[in-house]
Scaffold this motif. Structure first.
Motif, PDB file in Angstrom:
ATOM      1  N   UNK C 336      65.326  74.518  66.253  1.00  0.00           N
ATOM      2  CA  UNK C 336      66.041  74.206  67.225  1.00  0.00           C
ATOM      3  C   UNK C 336      66.844  72.756  66.975  1.00  0.00           C
ATOM      4  N   UNK C 373      59.540  61.503  68.109  1.00  0.00           N
ATOM      5  CA  UNK C 373      60.589  60.987  68.793  1.00  0.00           C
ATOM      6  C   UNK C 373      61.869  61.741  68.841  1.00  0.00           C
ATOM      7  N   UNK C 375      62.272  64.837  68.139  1.00  0.00           N
ATOM      8  CA  UNK C 375      62.357  66.105  68.698  1.00  0.00           C
ATOM      9  C   UNK C 375      62.614  65.830  70.545  1.00  0.00           C
ATOM     10  N   UNK C 376      62.114  64.861  71.082  1.00  0.00           N
ATOM     11  CA  UNK C 376      62.472  64.445  72.313  1.00  0.00           C
ATOM     12  C   UNK C 376      63.661  64.039  72.797  1.00  0.00           C
ATOM     13  N   UNK C 379      66.533  66.823  72.260  1.00  0.00           N
ATOM     14  CA  UNK C 379      66.393  67.660  73.339  1.00  0.00           C
ATOM     15  C   UNK C 379      67.267  67.177  74.503  1.00  0.00           C
ATOM     16  N   UNK C 380      66.923  65.835  74.676  1.00  0.00           N
ATOM     17  CA  UNK C 380      67.670  65.115  75.741  1.00  0.00           C
ATOM     18  C   UNK C 380      69.302  64.961  75.583  1.00  0.00           C
ATOM     19  N   UNK C 383      70.724  69.163  72.892  1.00  0.00           N
ATOM     20  CA  UNK C 383      69.685  70.272  72.704  1.00  0.00           C
ATOM     21  C   UNK C 383      70.301  71.486  72.068  1.00  0.00           C
TER      22      UNK C 383
END
Lengths: 302, 279, 415
Positions: C336, C373, C375-376, C379-380, C383
């Motif tokens: 991702x 962190x 990953x978050x 995505x924000x 993405x």
């Protein structure tokens, strides 16, 4: 038929199930309102246990009486978990509200990993002992071999919490707003409901309940560790799905059912595969009846 | 070549008489307690353009979904007679099987493959008419490569026929609305259908675009030798394009006939056309 | 001024929030509390600064979104796209990268080669998962299960029946593919989150079975003394064997890249993408989604199986602890964060996620924290991942001008 053993298992299951129900409520409410599986919810539960641990440890050193410690630790844990839940939502989920399905899920997993390691670094990765704060009153002596004070506390506290939640959802304005937002967010907003507030409140309530669960279980089991959130989280999620994700009574029912299944299975069959049982149940429900016991099947419009 | 006069061109191959490519008998569809379709009959004969009209909620898209395999009708039968002449029962088949037989469709709310390119969208349509599998994909042998190139060329040709070929590289979601509708039609044509089902192809189009669409449908029928079943709300398009019309209301068929007949039918006027009654 | 006030509030909030866990440490031996006030200061300062950064990034994200809607691509993105699509630049770049990889074992120590082998294993896993998640859009959280199937196939067949590496390699892949189909069948009707959770459950069940069914898998102690792959029947020294395995896995990765790229640009690859984009429309266009989904699962799992066999041969010892959910999460993160559907993206993602922690040893304590962190934050703020999938070029007839007869959809034409 060994009835004593049976009742032991029954109440053991009831105890477990109550904890699962408390945590499951958080999952189900969040999913109901923003269709997100809050992967980090288990970590909030763990944070509740740890916060209570710290507070209890500190108060213990200052010589507070056990019952006072328990209550203060619980209150502080609830406050902090509510705060963590709120912060979690603002950082990891709110910016992704309109994104496609995968993003919030990855973000949630990332948050879960982050919080676990935060605790490891801030505190420790070891198992931390939790003092037993629940007094063993006289009148429970006769059934002490089946059910101790701690179990009673868990069952009663959970029941009270769930009853309070049900009343809140059903009768208060905010509760109605939550139900409306869960059914149709855009419409609720058009009617003047502040969706952001409602969603934040959902996280706060869910996290508070998880905190209560965390404190109770920490006191009951006697130790906490950064990893308890993951497995409890999965099991609670299983419970939520079992009962029907999005349904509050469903989460409670699912929690109890899972608790009893686990208890009887480990008691009568084998305890090796205890965790696998929850996973297997989860897989089976999602395949055969994804809407759960109390849920309604969703149809897709073509 | 038949001449195009006034109304829709005379059906191709009218010499073969009234062979029904689509024969729907008395289908009903229940969703729990809701009866969305109630014993609806409908036929499309070879080369015809048939329209299905009715107020919103009449069940037209549900009907489409039932005949294309998205839903399985609760009662009734759906038969089709593809180009090879053998009649097949369709209700109960999967949607992909129905398309393989030769019945393809477009959607009321456009369902393109948004991040794939315009050309790739049409190439998907060729899937059921081609054969390369895993081995072919991995080995890229000459037969697979030849097939791939054919797919590209056939798809490009279809894009040309709807005038979208300059955009073949663009992402489908970046196309303007009218172009997206044309792309959906090109994609449906790529499956080489004998019956093309169009669900509100003119929705959201201005009169100019609608007129072009009408011409396109006529041209498609001729070039690809197929029949057309369409759901539409734009009355002028329906009346001038269709050979026959079926009218639905609340899940039942309330009228059928030529545009003339239907526009004069008092039940239809009452249910749908309102106080006006112009053809 | 507004911003300053906000940041102060944020800073106060975080100082409050992290107070119990970061400031208080109970020293149960001595019965005292260890007040770590410096943590609170650090938290306050850090969150103060970060809140500015956050607001800045958010504003950029909004602006970026507006620009993207207008069809404007960022300058940095455009540079990379041009590099990738121009054969005159892409081919030499690729050659250089390949050359570096080829001579690596002669340049660095055995230990470092081993790290590279790990990284390449993850590249393989990422590419395999990319088939399932990136191309066909099926969100799988239990991918590590297939890795385990491959690894344990080799371990068990080798220790009980003496089968060698090369004989088990195809078997491992086949077993994993079989499990992929077994997983795929029951979940055909599930979408999105539910599918993810079921696959997570599946992965965990496999791990728990491996842990508890000791007769079969030796339980938590695992299986040891697995044979390394032999070179024409001879056994090699440790460092030579490492080099051998390195080239083996490098070859495997190259084969994987070619295979995955070919699959993507094929009839079946398009079917997977159509499935990802819109399942209903996909069916309506004559694609059998059952077959398509199961094929994706099987092929994706198959690659994990191959990787698993190589893994077992490399480490010569496996146990269930190597196959946790965290592993699955990491592979998913690689796909991702690297860029779903993009071979380059996934490869880069895997290499970065494995190599960076190795070379930033100073921060190793914070490794997982930073990972979570990241990953978050990704995505924000981004993405779509680091690299977006390349557009395949097609050889279209006639089209305006000579420039239309572009490169063939060759193996390297699209990554």
């Amino acid at each position: 038929m060994d009835w004593q053993y049976f009742w032991e298992l029954f109440f053991g299951g009831l105890t477990r199930g109550s904890i699962y129900a408390l945590i499951a409520l958080g999952y189900t409410m969040v999913y109901g309102i923003i269709e997100l599986i809050n992967f980090a919810h288990g970590e909030v539960y763990m944070l509740g246990a740890f916060t209570a641990l710290i507070v209890a440890g500190a108060l213990g050193i200052y010589g507070f009486p056990a019952l006072a410690i328990l209550i203060i630790a619980a209150v502080v844990a609830v406050i902090y978990c509510a705060a963590y839940g709120l912060t979690l939502e603002k950082i990891a989920y709110k910016p992704l509200r309109d994104a496609q399905r995968l993003s919030p899920l990855i973000s949630a997993i990332g948050m879960s990993i982050f919080l676990q390691n935060y605790v490891i670094l801030a505190q420790t990765s070891d198992f931390m002992p939790f003092p037993n704060l629940v007094p063993q009153p006289e009148f429970l002596e006769p059934i002490a071999h089946i059910m101790g004070a701690s179990e009673v506390l868990i069952i009663v506290t959970s029941a009270v919490a769930m009853a309070a939640l049900t009343l809140f959802i059903k009768y208060t304005r905010m509760g109605k707003a939550m139900r409306a937002t869960a059914q149709n967010r855009k419409m609720a907003m058009l009617l003047g409901i502040d969706a952001d507030k409602v969603i934040s409140l959902t996280f706060v309530i869910g996290s508070s309940l998880a905190a209560v669960g965390g404190v109770l279980i920490a006191s009951h089991v006697g130790q906490v560790n950064f990893a308890i959130g993951f497995i409890a989280g999965i099991k609670a999620f299983t419970a939520a799905v079992l009962g029907g994700i999005g349904s509050i009574p469903g989460a409670m029912l699912g929690g109890l059912v899972l608790g009893w299944c686990e208890s009887f299975a480990t008691g009568y069959i084998s305890s090796d595969y205890e965790d696998a049982l929850a996973f297997a149940l989860l897989v089976l429900i999602l395949i055969f009846r994804p809407s759960g016991i109390l849920g309604k099947a969703k149809t897709q419009k073509v | 070549m038949s001449a195009t006069t006034g109304n829709a061109a005379t059906p191709v191959n009218s010499a073969s008489g009234t062979a029904a490519v689509l024969d729907v008998r008395s289908i009903s569809m229940n969703f729990g307690g809701l009866r969305a379709l109630n014993e609806v009959d409908l036929q499309v004969r070879l080369g015809e353009i048939v329209a299905l009209i009715g107020p919103n909620g009449a069940g037209k898209t549900t009907f489409f979904n039932c005949i294309t395999g998205i839903y399985v009708p609760t009662e009734g039968t759906v038969h089709v007679t593809p180009r090879d002449g053998r009649t097949v029962t369709v209700n109960g088949l999967k949607a992909s099987q129905v398309t393989e037989l030769g019945m393809s469709r477009t959607f009321q709310n456009i369902r393109l493959f948004p991040t794939m390119s315009v050309l790739e969208n049409v190439m998907i349509g060729r899937h059921c008419r081609t054969r390369a599998g895993i081995l072919g994909a991995l080995l890229r042998d000459s037969r697979t490569r030849a097939e791939e190139q054919r797919i590209v060329e056939e798809s490009y040709a279809l894009l040309k026929s709807v005038n979208l070929h300059q955009h073949y590289k663009d992402q489908a979601r970046n196309l303007p609305y009218g172009a997206q509708r044309r792309l959906e039609i090109a994609r449906a044509l790529a499956t080489d259908p004998f019956l093309l089902c169009l669900d509100e192809p003119a929705a959201g189009m201005n009169p100019q675009e609608t007129h072009e669409l009408k011409e396109l449908v006529i041209e498609i029928r001729e070039r690809h030798q197929l029949s057309v079943l369409l759901i539409e709300h734009d009355m002028s398009m329906v009346m001038s394009l269709s050979d026959r019309i079926y009218v639905m209301e609340y899940g039942s068929k309330i009228a059928e006939g030529t545009p003339e007949e239907v526009s004069k039918n008092p039940r239809v006027i009452k249910a749908y056309l309102g106080e006006e009654s112009h053809a | 001024m507004q911003g300053l006030k906000k940041s102060i509030l944020v800073s106060l909030w975080f100082m409050f929030l992290t107070f119990p866990l970061m400031v208080i440490r109970i020293d149960s031996l001595n019965g005292t509390i260890d007040w770590r006030w410096e943590n609170m200061l650090g938290m306050g300062a850090g969150s103060f600064v970060l809140s500015f950064v956050w607001r800045f990034m958010m504003a950029r994200k909004e602006a970026g979104r507006a620009a993207a809607a207008g069809g404007v691509m960022s300058a940095r993105g455009a540079w990379f796209e041009r590099l990738r699509s121009d054969p005159k630049a892409a081919v030499p770049a690729l050659a250089v990268i390949l050359a570096v990889f080829l001579v690596l074992p002669w340049l660095v120590s055995t230990y470092q080669t081993n790290i590279m082998i790990s990284a390449l294993l993850y590249v393989m896993l990422g590419l395999g998962l990319n088939i399932v998640v990136g191309l066909s859009g099926q969100l799988v959280l239990g991918y590590v299960a297939f890795y385990a199937v491959g690894a344990y196939s080799y371990a068990i067949l080798n220790s009980n029946f003496g089968l060698g590496f090369w004989s088990v390699l195809p078997i491992g892949g086949a077993m994993a593919a079989l499990f992929g189909i077994l997983l795929g069948f029951p979940v055909l009707r599930l979408r999105g989150d539910y599918l993810a959770i079921v696959t997570l459950g599946f992965g965990e069940i496999i791990r728990l079975v491996l842990e508890n069914w000791s007769d079969f898998s030796q339980g938590p102690s695992g299986i040891a003394n697995i044979d390394r792959p032999g070179l024409f029947g001879t056994q090699l020294s440790v460092s030579d064997a490492t080099t051998y395995i390195y080239y083996l896995i490098l070859a495997a990765v190259i084969v994987t890249i070619v295979a995955v790229t070919r699959l993507k640009n094929s009839r079946i690859g398009r079917a997977w993408q159509a499935l990802r984009e819109d399942e209903i429309a996909c069916q309506a266009m004559g694609i059998d989604i059952t077959t398509t989904k199961l094929t994706a699962f099987a092929l994706g799992a198959c690659w994990a199986g191959f990787a698993g066999v190589i893994f077992a041969a490399k480490t010569t010892f496996i146990n269930p602890a190597s196959f946790t959910f965290l592993e699955s999460a990491m592979v998913l993160a690689m796909v991702v964060l690297g860029g779903m559907g993009s071979v380059i993206g996934v490869s880069v993602g895997a290499l970065v996620l494995i190599l960076l922690p190795e070379y930033l040893r100073a921060f190793s304590e914070y490794r997982m924290l930073i990972f979570g962190a990241t990953m978050v934050l990704m995505m924000v703020f981004r993405p779509q991942g680091l690299v977006s999938p390349g557009r395949t070029k097609y050889n279209v007839p006639d089209a305006e001008g000579a420039g239309a007869a572009a490169a063939r959809p060759a193996a390297g034409g699209n990554a």
